[in-house]
Design a protein around this motif. Structure first.
Motif, short mmCIF file in Angstrom:
data_model
loop_
_atom_site.label_atom_id
_atom_site.label_comp_id
_atom_site.label_asym_id
_atom_site.label_seq_id
_atom_site.Cartn_x
_atom_site.Cartn_y
_atom_site.Cartn_z
N MET A 170 -3.32 -97.51 -131.18
CA MET A 170 -4.54 -98.07 -131.76
C MET A 170 -5.70 -97.64 -130.86
SD MET A 170 -5.88 -99.89 -134.19
CE MET A 170 -4.49 -100.73 -134.92
N ILE A 171 -6.73 -97.04 -131.45
CA ILE A 171 -7.84 -96.49 -130.68
C ILE A 171 -9.13 -97.20 -131.07
CG2 ILE A 171 -9.14 -94.38 -130.15
CD1 ILE A 171 -6.47 -92.98 -131.35
N HIS A 172 -9.91 -97.55 -130.06
CA HIS A 172 -11.24 -98.12 -130.27
C HIS A 172 -12.22 -97.24 -129.49
CE1 HIS A 172 -9.15 -101.59 -131.90
NE2 HIS A 172 -8.49 -101.70 -130.76
N ILE A 173 -13.24 -96.73 -130.15
CA ILE A 173 -14.23 -95.89 -129.48
C ILE A 173 -15.32 -96.79 -128.93
CG2 ILE A 173 -15.91 -94.03 -129.74
CD1 ILE A 173 -14.15 -92.92 -131.97
N MET A 174 -15.52 -96.73 -127.62
CA MET A 174 -16.42 -97.64 -126.91
C MET A 174 -17.74 -96.95 -126.57
SD MET A 174 -14.27 -100.08 -126.99
CE MET A 174 -15.04 -101.37 -126.04
N SER A 175 -18.80 -97.76 -126.49
CA SER A 175 -20.12 -97.22 -126.15
C SER A 175 -20.30 -97.01 -124.65
CB SER A 175 -21.23 -98.13 -126.69
OG SER A 175 -21.12 -99.41 -126.08
N GLY A 176 -19.28 -97.32 -123.88
CA GLY A 176 -19.31 -97.14 -122.43
C GLY A 176 -17.91 -96.77 -121.94
N VAL A 177 -17.74 -96.82 -120.64
CA VAL A 177 -16.46 -96.46 -120.02
C VAL A 177 -15.90 -97.68 -119.30
CG1 VAL A 177 -15.30 -94.91 -118.40
CG2 VAL A 177 -17.29 -94.11 -119.68
N LEU A 178 -14.66 -98.01 -119.57
CA LEU A 178 -13.99 -99.11 -118.88
C LEU A 178 -13.39 -98.59 -117.59
CD1 LEU A 178 -12.16 -100.71 -121.94
CD2 LEU A 178 -14.39 -101.31 -121.00
#
Length: 195
Positions: A172-180
């Protein structure tokens, strides 16, 4: 003589049976220990929901490179930075970061980011409660705090998902507006200012 051979054979059977039992108990104990360290999911009724493969969603070359590092037949959740987050935070872009002279450095950075942003379970955004925080442990042990806003937006460690619930096999992939990432790794991408 014949009687002693029979006893020897019986004794061998018992040794093999005992060894098999010990092996089974060891595997069972190992599974219990491994399951004891899995992150807790939020309480609630879980249904087996079928999600369609979303291979047509473009993740960019760097995002696809991250996903290719995971086996697609095991359940993982991956919080992939968006193309602008790769560029803005990590100073990586697919046009020059994948050239021969930089590909090893790019691979090392992406591998490290994967440790912070990959969770060893499949978590769809709808499984994250609204306004209630879910604690997740990434594969590197980095703690992730996930919740959803009332508008349905997925937030992980104060980073908003631009696009959620993309699937590749069991991933499952979620595209994030930043980097964790943790603070120590983040420091390596901040510019040094001289006084």
């Amino acid at each position: 003589m014949r009687l002693s051979r029979q006893r020897l054979k019986m004794g061998g059977f018992h040794v093999i049976s005992f060894a098999s039992l010990c092996l089974l108990l060891s595997l069972w104990s190992l599974l219990l220990l491994l399951n004891a360290h899995l992150p807790d999911l939020p309480p609630g009724p879980y249904k087996l929901l079928r999600t369609e493969e979303t291979k047509d969603v473009q993740l960019g070359k760097l995002g696809e490179m991250m996903i290719s590092m995971l086996p697609d037949d095991l359940p993982f959740t991956l919080f992939v930075p968006s193309e602008s987050a790769f560029q803005g935070v990590l100073q990586l872009n697919s046009s020059d970061s994948l050239l021969d002279q930089k590909v090893n450095e790019t691979f090392a950075i992406l591998s490290r980011v994967m440790g912070f942003s990959t969770v060893p379970l499949r978590l769809a955004s709808r499984e994250v409660p609204t306004r209630k925080e879910v604690l997740l442990d990434s594969v590197s042990g980095f703690r992730l705090h996930a919740h959803r806003r009332p508008d349905g937006a997925l937030i992980v460690n104060n980073v908003r998902a631009e696009l959620a619930d993309i699937t590749r096999g069991e991933i499952m992939i979620h595209i994030m507006s930043g980097v964790l990432m943790d603070a120590e790794f983040e420091q390596s991408f901040r510019p040094d200012y001289e006084d």
